[in-house]
Each structure stands twice: as structure tokens, then as C-alpha cells.
Design a protein around this motif. Structure first.
Motif, PDB file in Angstrom:
ATOM      1  N   GLU A 256      -7.870  -4.041  16.639  1.00  9.38           N
ATOM      2  CA  GLU A 256      -7.596  -2.797  17.358  1.00  9.38           C
ATOM      3  C   GLU A 256      -6.686  -1.879  16.544  1.00  9.38           C
ATOM      4  N   TYR A 257      -5.632  -2.464  15.954  1.00 15.12           N
ATOM      5  CA  TYR A 257      -4.693  -1.678  15.156  1.00 15.12           C
ATOM      6  C   TYR A 257      -4.921  -1.914  13.670  1.00 15.12           C
ATOM      7  N   PHE A 258      -4.796  -0.858  12.893  1.00 10.71           N
ATOM      8  CA  PHE A 258      -4.857  -0.998  11.439  1.00 10.71           C
ATOM      9  C   PHE A 258      -3.721  -1.919  10.999  1.00 10.71           C
ATOM     10  N   THR A 259      -4.045  -2.930  10.215  1.00  8.88           N
ATOM     11  CA  THR A 259      -3.076  -3.967   9.853  1.00  8.88           C
ATOM     12  C   THR A 259      -3.112  -4.240   8.353  1.00  8.88           C
ATOM     13  N   VAL A 260      -1.920  -4.313   7.769  1.00  5.08           N
ATOM     14  CA  VAL A 260      -1.764  -4.707   6.370  1.00  5.08           C
ATOM     15  C   VAL A 260      -0.931  -5.984   6.348  1.00  5.08           C
ATOM     16  N   GLU A 261      -1.362  -6.966   5.582  1.00  9.39           N
ATOM     17  CA  GLU A 261      -0.594  -8.199   5.461  1.00  9.39           C
ATOM     18  C   GLU A 261      -0.880  -8.865   4.117  1.00  9.39           C
ATOM     19  N   PHE A 262       0.015  -9.791   3.750  1.00 12.68           N
ATOM     20  CA  PHE A 262      -0.176 -10.583   2.540  1.00 12.68           C
ATOM     21  C   PHE A 262      -0.737 -11.942   2.940  1.00 12.68           C
ATOM     22  N   THR A 263      -1.786 -12.368   2.254  1.00 10.99           N
ATOM     23  CA  THR A 263      -2.450 -13.627   2.594  1.00 10.99           C
ATOM     24  C   THR A 263      -2.651 -14.463   1.329  1.00 10.99           C
ATOM     25  N   ASP A 264      -3.036 -15.717   1.549  1.00  7.85           N
ATOM     26  CA  ASP A 264      -3.435 -16.617   0.449  1.00  7.85           C
ATOM     27  C   ASP A 264      -2.370 -16.696  -0.636  1.00  7.85           C
ATOM     28  N   PHE A 265      -1.089 -16.699  -0.225  1.00 10.29           N
ATOM     29  CA  PHE A 265      -0.062 -16.634  -1.261  1.00 10.29           C
ATOM     30  C   PHE A 265       0.295 -18.006  -1.831  1.00 10.29           C
ATOM     31  N   THR A 266       0.682 -17.953  -3.099  1.00  4.57           N
ATOM     32  CA  THR A 266       1.232 -19.079  -3.844  1.00  4.57           C
ATOM     33  C   THR A 266       2.584 -18.592  -4.363  1.00  4.57           C
ATOM     34  N   PRO A 267       3.349 -19.424  -5.081  1.00  5.83           N
ATOM     35  CA  PRO A 267       4.629 -18.933  -5.598  1.00  5.83           C
ATOM     36  C   PRO A 267       4.516 -17.702  -6.499  1.00  5.83           C
ATOM     37  N   THR A 268       3.357 -17.497  -7.136  1.00  3.58           N
ATOM     38  CA  THR A 268       3.244 -16.372  -8.068  1.00  3.58           C
ATOM     39  C   THR A 268       2.135 -15.375  -7.726  1.00  3.58           C
ATOM     40  N   THR A 269       1.392 -15.605  -6.658  1.00  4.82           N
ATOM     41  CA  THR A 269       0.280 -14.711  -6.319  1.00  4.82           C
ATOM     42  C   THR A 269       0.195 -14.482  -4.813  1.00  4.82           C
TER      43      THR A 269
END
Length: 279
Positions: free
Chosen positions: A143-156
Motif C-alpha cells: 500500500e505504501y511506497f517502501t524502501v529497505e535494505f535486504t539480504d545483508f551480509t557484513p559487507t553487502t
């Protein structure tokens, strides 16, 4: 009250009512999301419009045209240090994050003009980076435009943006290995280096599959300085990886007993894991 005083009071009252404002929730509220990547951090500041029953991509947000990627001011991506964005080096700084949506392909744009309201002042000449990504279809509409960080590792990490039934994402990376190795070389050589320094160095060598002989020597220093169940685990896991199960079992047995007395379930499991490895 005299007529003149009454008139002044009325004027003051009217002026106050003109200045008064009614506050209501923003239609597209601001949001900020950050993620540590390597030894740095990436931050996105953006506004979050809602669908409200409308069709967005291909209608309210036309295909093939530069979009502010949210609402109000252009979305801003700030990098605390140089990072790789979709495989290309981008210097530390703040960038407007524009996009060009398409049915089968989106163009992602990093632009110098972070003060732009929407895409009205967008100039391609101010682009720092452009690349394309494939959109993904969402199983559940956003419903709402969403920005997030996913699939993270210590360097990516992936920076993901989703709205309506579409998601696009691209990778960010901060390769901090050279910086960390330089720190290790400098710190472990100091005559007054503390056990915490040797512990951090040994762990990093263990995690990155480096010289285990060095890691073991540093772990020895840590155990000699402070015999705790977590220091026994450090040396035990390195010894097990070296194939020295005699040392690994001795450290795991000593550490397990201390962890059980402390009621530390995580380290109880850790030491049992070493014992299972070195049956």
C-alpha cells in the motif's frame, strides 16, 4: 473597555486566528532507513505515498519517464564512504535517487541534485550513475511506497524499493577487508596490545579463512590473559578447524563447564558443537 481598546483586541484576535494552523498527518510521511555495510553506512531519506485505490505504474507514475521515487522531495541516498553500487564505485556523499519505471526494466539513477523537488529540476547531465534492473512481481501488494535494505551480509546489502505489486532492488558493497587487515597489522604489533585486540584479530582470521597459525597464536594470548568460557571457545574453534582436536576438546570441556555454571545457553551450544566436531 473603550472603543479603541476593543478594536485593538479584535484585530489581535483576528490576526491570531489567521496565523493558527490545523495539523493533520502528512499524506506522504517522511521516513529514514539506514544499514551498516562494511565499515560504513548507507542511509535513504524518502517520502512514503499511499496507493489509496489508485493504479500507479503505467498510470499515475508513467512508464518511461523520470520519477522522483516516492513523493515530495527527491529520495536521497547518502553513503558514508565510497561504496560499490551495482558493481560501480561511487564516492562518499549524498545523491538523489531517481528511477525510470518500465514494464520489463527499470533504470536506476544517482544524481548530484539532492535539493530537487520531485523530478521537475532533474538534469541528466548531473547523473553520477545509471544502470538497469529487472522488476519483480510482489505476491502481496504494498500500500505504501517502501524502501529497505535486504539480504545483508557484513559487507553487502541490497537496497529494495517496493510499491503496488512491484519490487526492484540493487546491491551495495563496501569491501573493508584492506582497512581491517591494516588495522590488525598495526594493533597487534603494539607492545601494549590488549586481549581484545588479539581476540578481534583471531576471529577475523578465523571468519575469513586466513592463516590459522597466526589466529591460534593470538587466541593463546587471549586465553593466557583471561580464562573465560568465551576465550576457551575462541581457541577451541580455531584448534578444531586446524584439526587439533586434543586442544579443541580440552578447551570445549573447560568452557562448557563454565558456561553451564553461568547459564549461558548460547555458549553451552557453542562448546557442545566443538565436542560434536571433535568426537
Amino acid at each position: 473597555m473603550t472603543k479603541s481598546l476593543w478594536t485593538l483586541a479584535l484585530v489581535a484576535s483576528l490576526a491570531g486566528s489567521v496565523q493558527a494552523q490545523i495539523r493533520t498527518p502528512q499524506a506522504s510521511p517522511m521516513a529514514t532507513v539506514s544499514q551498516g555495510i562494511g565499515l560504513s553506512k548507507a542511509t535513504v531519506e524518502y517520502s512514503r505515498p499511499a496507493l489509496k485505490g489508485r493504479k500507479m505504474f503505467g498510470d499515475q507514475v508513467p512508464y518511461g519517464k523520470v520519477w522522483r521515487t516516492g513523493a515530495n522531495m527527491a529520495t536521497k541516498l547518502t553513503l558514508d564512504a565510497e561504496m560499490s553500487v551495482n558493481g560501480k564505485a561511487v564516492p562518499a556523499g549524498s545523491y538523489a535517487l531517481f528511477t525510470i519505471p518500465g514494464q520489463n526494466e527499470w533504470t536506476i539513477i544517482l544524481n548530484k541534485n539532492t535539493k530537487a523537488f520531485g523530478a521537475f529540476d532533474y538534469k541528466e547531465a548531473e547523473d553520477v550513475l545509471r544502470f538497469t534492473v529487472k522488476p519483480e512481481k510482489l505476491s502481496t501488494p504494498a500500500e505504501y511506497f517502501t524502501v529497505e535494505f535486504t539480504d545483508f551480509t557484513p559487507t553487502t546489502a541490497n537496497l529494495a524499493m517496493r510499491w503496488e505489486n512491484v519490487q526492484v532492488k540493487f546491491p551495495l558493497k563496501q569491501d573493508s577487508d584492506a582497512q581491517i587487515m591494516a588495522q590488525i597489522d598495526a594493533e597487534v604489533s603494539k607492545p601494549d596490545a590488549k586481549p581484545g585486540v588479539f581476540s578481534a584479530a583471531a576471529n577475523y582470521y578465523f571468519d575469513t579463512n586466513r592463516d590459522l597459525t597466526k589466529a591460534r597464536a593470538w587466541a593463546d594470548k587471549v586465553v593466557e590473559a583471561d580464562k573465560k568460557y568465551w576465550t576457551y571457545f575462541l581457541r577451541g574453534k580455531i584448534a578444531a578447524k586446524q584439526g587439533d582436536c586434543k586442544t579443541a576438546r580440552a578447551d570445549a570441556e573447560a568452557g562448557l563447564k563454565m558456561a553451564q555454571e553461568a547459564g549461558d545457553d548460547a555458549y553451552i551450544k557453542n562448546h557442545k558443537g566443538i565436542l560434536a566436531t571433535c568426537k
